[in-house]
Design an enzyme around this catalytic site. Sequence first.
Site, PDB file in Angstrom:
ATOM      1  N   TYR A  43     -54.408  13.072 -24.526  1.00 29.83           N
ATOM      2  CA  TYR A  43     -53.864  12.194 -25.564  1.00 29.83           C
ATOM      3  C   TYR A  43     -52.359  11.988 -25.526  1.00 29.83           C
ATOM      4  O   TYR A  43     -51.866  11.061 -26.165  1.00 29.83           O
ATOM      5  CB  TYR A  43     -54.288  12.691 -26.956  1.00 29.83           C
ATOM      6  CG  TYR A  43     -55.713  12.326 -27.236  1.00 29.83           C
ATOM      7  CD1 TYR A  43     -56.039  11.086 -27.753  1.00 29.83           C
ATOM      8  CD2 TYR A  43     -56.746  13.199 -26.926  1.00 29.83           C
ATOM      9  CE1 TYR A  43     -57.352  10.720 -27.971  1.00 29.83           C
ATOM     10  CE2 TYR A  43     -58.062  12.851 -27.139  1.00 29.83           C
ATOM     11  CZ  TYR A  43     -58.360  11.609 -27.664  1.00 29.83           C
ATOM     12  OH  TYR A  43     -59.664  11.246 -27.865  1.00 29.83           O
ATOM     13  N   GLY A  45     -49.050  10.580 -24.192  1.00 30.20           N
ATOM     14  CA  GLY A  45     -48.721   9.446 -23.341  1.00 30.20           C
ATOM     15  C   GLY A  45     -49.481   8.218 -23.792  1.00 30.20           C
ATOM     16  O   GLY A  45     -49.996   8.160 -24.899  1.00 30.20           O
ATOM     17  N   GLY A  47     -52.309   5.600 -24.398  1.00 26.50           N
ATOM     18  CA  GLY A  47     -53.756   5.664 -24.560  1.00 26.50           C
ATOM     19  C   GLY A  47     -54.221   7.043 -24.956  1.00 26.50           C
ATOM     20  O   GLY A  47     -53.456   7.871 -25.434  1.00 26.50           O
ATOM     21  N   HIS A  63     -51.171  12.406 -33.659  1.00 28.40           N
ATOM     22  CA  HIS A  63     -50.091  11.415 -33.609  1.00 28.40           C
ATOM     23  C   HIS A  63     -50.659  10.016 -33.361  1.00 28.40           C
ATOM     24  O   HIS A  63     -50.274   9.054 -34.033  1.00 28.40           O
ATOM     25  CB  HIS A  63     -49.102  11.813 -32.508  1.00 28.40           C
ATOM     26  CG  HIS A  63     -47.881  10.972 -32.432  1.00 28.40           C
ATOM     27  ND1 HIS A  63     -47.649  10.126 -31.372  1.00 28.40           N
ATOM     28  CD2 HIS A  63     -46.823  10.840 -33.274  1.00 28.40           C
ATOM     29  CE1 HIS A  63     -46.486   9.510 -31.562  1.00 28.40           C
ATOM     30  NE2 HIS A  63     -45.964   9.922 -32.708  1.00 28.40           N
ATOM     31  N   ASP A  64     -51.593   9.900 -32.411  1.00 27.49           N
ATOM     32  CA  ASP A  64     -52.236   8.607 -32.153  1.00 27.49           C
ATOM     33  C   ASP A  64     -52.961   8.110 -33.398  1.00 27.49           C
ATOM     34  O   ASP A  64     -52.891   6.924 -33.735  1.00 27.49           O
ATOM     35  CB  ASP A  64     -53.233   8.713 -30.992  1.00 27.49           C
ATOM     36  CG  ASP A  64     -52.570   8.859 -29.628  1.00 27.49           C
ATOM     37  OD1 ASP A  64     -51.319   8.806 -29.551  1.00 27.49           O
ATOM     38  OD2 ASP A  64     -53.306   9.040 -28.643  1.00 27.49           O
ATOM     39  N   ASP A 105     -43.906  10.602 -36.092  1.00 26.37           N
ATOM     40  CA  ASP A 105     -43.158  11.277 -35.028  1.00 26.37           C
ATOM     41  C   ASP A 105     -42.655  12.641 -35.482  1.00 26.37           C
ATOM     42  O   ASP A 105     -42.701  13.615 -34.722  1.00 26.37           O
ATOM     43  CB  ASP A 105     -41.989  10.412 -34.566  1.00 26.37           C
ATOM     44  CG  ASP A 105     -42.429   9.174 -33.796  1.00 26.37           C
ATOM     45  OD1 ASP A 105     -43.637   9.015 -33.535  1.00 26.37           O
ATOM     46  OD2 ASP A 105     -41.552   8.359 -33.453  1.00 26.37           O
TER      47      ASP A 105
END
EC number: 3.1.1.4
Length: 138
Positions: A43, A45, A47, A63-64, A105
């Site tokens: 996960y 980076g 995509g 985070h995604d 973030d």
Amino acid sequence: MRTLWIVAVCLMGVEGHLTQFGDMINKKTGTFGLLSYVYYGCYCGLGGKGKPQDATDRCCFVHDCCYGTVNGCDPKLSTYSYSFQNGDIVCGDDDPCLRAVCECDRVAAICFGENMNTYDTKYMLHSLFDCMEESEKC
């Protein structure tokens, strides 16, 4: 070593948000910020799919998911304001979208710091072919 150099060259032109996120990661982990996490696990980076490989990769998964809740701006391109106060990251925008991106973030950087003991170099430059399990829901 050559791979890290290539990643560094690719990130040299990055402005705004990714630089800010990298700075937060650096302050919370003492690492090279984004360079330490850019292609980590399934996960971290661009995509993401499959099952998070460890607690560090789970930070990226969360985070995604957080970015998926942001409305009104592009989380990957938005530049926000923040500061460091007594070792804490403080998001400073009045704009709700920019504040939300900063909070995503901030939480991820803290998560990386709290889970440094799970960071395993075998997951650096991890192949997405190893991330074929069904993805979890946010």
